[in-house]
Design a protein around this motif. Structure first.
Motif, PDB file in Angstrom:
ATOM      1  N   LYS A 242      -5.347   2.510   0.188  1.00  0.00           N
ATOM      2  CA  LYS A 242      -5.745   1.490  -0.772  1.00  0.00           C
ATOM      3  C   LYS A 242      -4.757   0.326  -0.781  1.00  0.00           C
TER       4      LYS A 242
ATOM      5  N   TYR B  42       8.148   8.375  -2.481  1.00  0.00           N
ATOM      6  CA  TYR B  42       6.957   7.936  -1.753  1.00  0.00           C
ATOM      7  C   TYR B  42       7.313   6.684  -0.963  1.00  0.00           C
TER       8      TYR B  42
ATOM      9  N   VAL C 258       6.021   2.797   0.632  1.00  0.00           N
ATOM     10  CA  VAL C 258       5.106   1.662   0.490  1.00  0.00           C
ATOM     11  C   VAL C 258       5.174   0.829   1.766  1.00  0.00           C
TER      12      VAL C 258
ATOM     13  N   TYR D 101       6.311  -1.787  -8.397  1.00  0.00           N
ATOM     14  CA  TYR D 101       5.998  -0.376  -8.637  1.00  0.00           C
ATOM     15  C   TYR D 101       6.868   0.243  -9.728  1.00  0.00           C
TER      16      TYR D 101
ATOM     17  N   GLU E 197       0.842  -1.196   0.000  1.00  0.00           N
ATOM     18  CA  GLU E 197       0.000   0.000   0.000  1.00  0.00           C
ATOM     19  C   GLU E 197       0.875   1.243   0.000  1.00  0.00           C
ATOM     20  N   ILE E 198       0.639   2.132  -0.960  1.00  0.00           N
ATOM     21  CA  ILE E 198       1.328   3.415  -0.948  1.00  0.00           C
ATOM     22  C   ILE E 198       0.842   4.181   0.265  1.00  0.00           C
ATOM     23  N   GLN E 199       1.783   4.559   1.114  1.00  0.00           N
ATOM     24  CA  GLN E 199       1.420   5.184   2.382  1.00  0.00           C
ATOM     25  C   GLN E 199       0.565   6.429   2.154  1.00  0.00           C
ATOM     26  N   GLY E 200      -0.545   6.480   2.857  1.00  0.00           N
ATOM     27  CA  GLY E 200      -1.447   7.623   2.751  1.00  0.00           C
ATOM     28  C   GLY E 200      -2.544   7.445   1.725  1.00  0.00           C
ATOM     29  N   SER E 201      -2.455   6.398   0.896  1.00  0.00           N
ATOM     30  CA  SER E 201      -3.469   6.203  -0.148  1.00  0.00           C
ATOM     31  C   SER E 201      -4.733   5.569   0.404  1.00  0.00           C
TER      32      SER E 201
END
Length: 280
Positions: A53, A264, A266, A93, A47-51
């Motif tokens: 999702k 970013y 993850v 990614y 999960e991309i941090q802050g997404s």
């Protein structure tokens, strides 16, 4: 000048003691203990941090194996080995580079077993960064030359940030070890994508040839070895559950279509394995 040199020697000696006692490695006594293998696990979640999702990628983003030793009466020790998957995450990614932000290893009981974590038996020990010494601060602040030498010695210890930290719940039923600040990024903690998560232990402290199944010993361990000592109460014929888990955060570096740098993070899901122990 002689006094200043002497103070410098004392201060640097204190720094050396901080380094020696702050970065204690797992002792050789663990090698003599007999551990019972309980299994391996991984998390496919990224999960991309802050997404907000999380994605089940079907690929392992963090791997662990678990073994335990216990006397069937009251004490035991959990061995949790963890491997990062920077290569897998980077390829998923399509990033240019990855670095390890942290790995967190957890141990506890989801059961009603009476469990107490033995803080003295948690390894590796916490790292100790620079700690101001009030008496020296006060002494050296009164002399501009001595204070300059003291502050210089402190500056030399700038890289000595706390890189291994412990956290134990108030009721002593759960504990965690966090490796941070890039302490073990890269080959030291990495399980290559060509190695199955089930073969992590074969790769630990060696290089596994996937064609022959033969492991060649290596002086440098590939993986993070952690130990959690515990005390428990189980009656005759009773069983209780213990859980080991690990997660990680990777920092990613990439570029957009215009060549602008992108940074970013993850985070992985939690690789988790639960097993049982029995009373006598």
């Amino acid at each position: 000048m002689k006094k200043i040199k002497k103070i410098k020697k004392i201060t640097l000696s204190l720094l050396s003691m901080t380094i020696i006692f702050g970065f204690t490695n797992v002792s050789s006594t663990q090698a003599a203990e007999k551990y019972y293998y309980k299994g391996a696990a991984y998390s496919p979640v990224m999960e991309i941090q802050g997404s907000g999702k999380p994605i089940d990628t079907g690929k392992s983003s963090i791997v662990l194996s678990v073994a335990t030793t216990y006397d069937q009466r009251s004490t035991g020790k959990e061995r949790i080995r963890v491997w990062t998957r920077e290569e897998v995450v980077r390829n998923y990614y399509d990033a240019n580079a990855t670095t390890l932000n942290y790995v967190r290893v957890r141990f506890g009981s989801p059961d009603n077993i009476t469990l107490l974590v033995d803080e003295t038996q948690i390894l590796p020990k916490e790292s100790v960064g620079w700690r101001d010494i009030p008496a020296l601060d006060w002494l050296f602040s009164t002399n501009v030359w001595l204070n300059a030498a003291y502050q210089t010695s402190k500056a030399l210890s700038g890289s000595m940030k706390a890189q291994i930290t412990h956290k134990i719940t108030d009721n002593n039923k759960e504990a965690s070890i966090t490796f941070s600040n890039g302490l073990l990024s890269g080959p030291k903690s990495e399980l290559p994508g060509s190695i199955s998560y089930k073969d992590g232990d074969k790769y630990y402290n060696g290089i596994l040839n996937t064609q022959t199944g033969v492991t060649t010993k290596n002086a440098t361990a590939s993986g993070l070895g952690t130990y959690f000592g515990y005390k428990y109460i189980l009656g005759s014929g009773q069983t209780g559950k213990l859980t080991a888990a690990a997660d990680a955060l990777y920092d990613m570096k990439d570029a957009d279509e215009y060549g602008h740098g992108l940074v970013y993070s993850v985070k992985t899901g939690k690789a988790s394995l639960t097993h049982t122990i029995g009373g006598s």
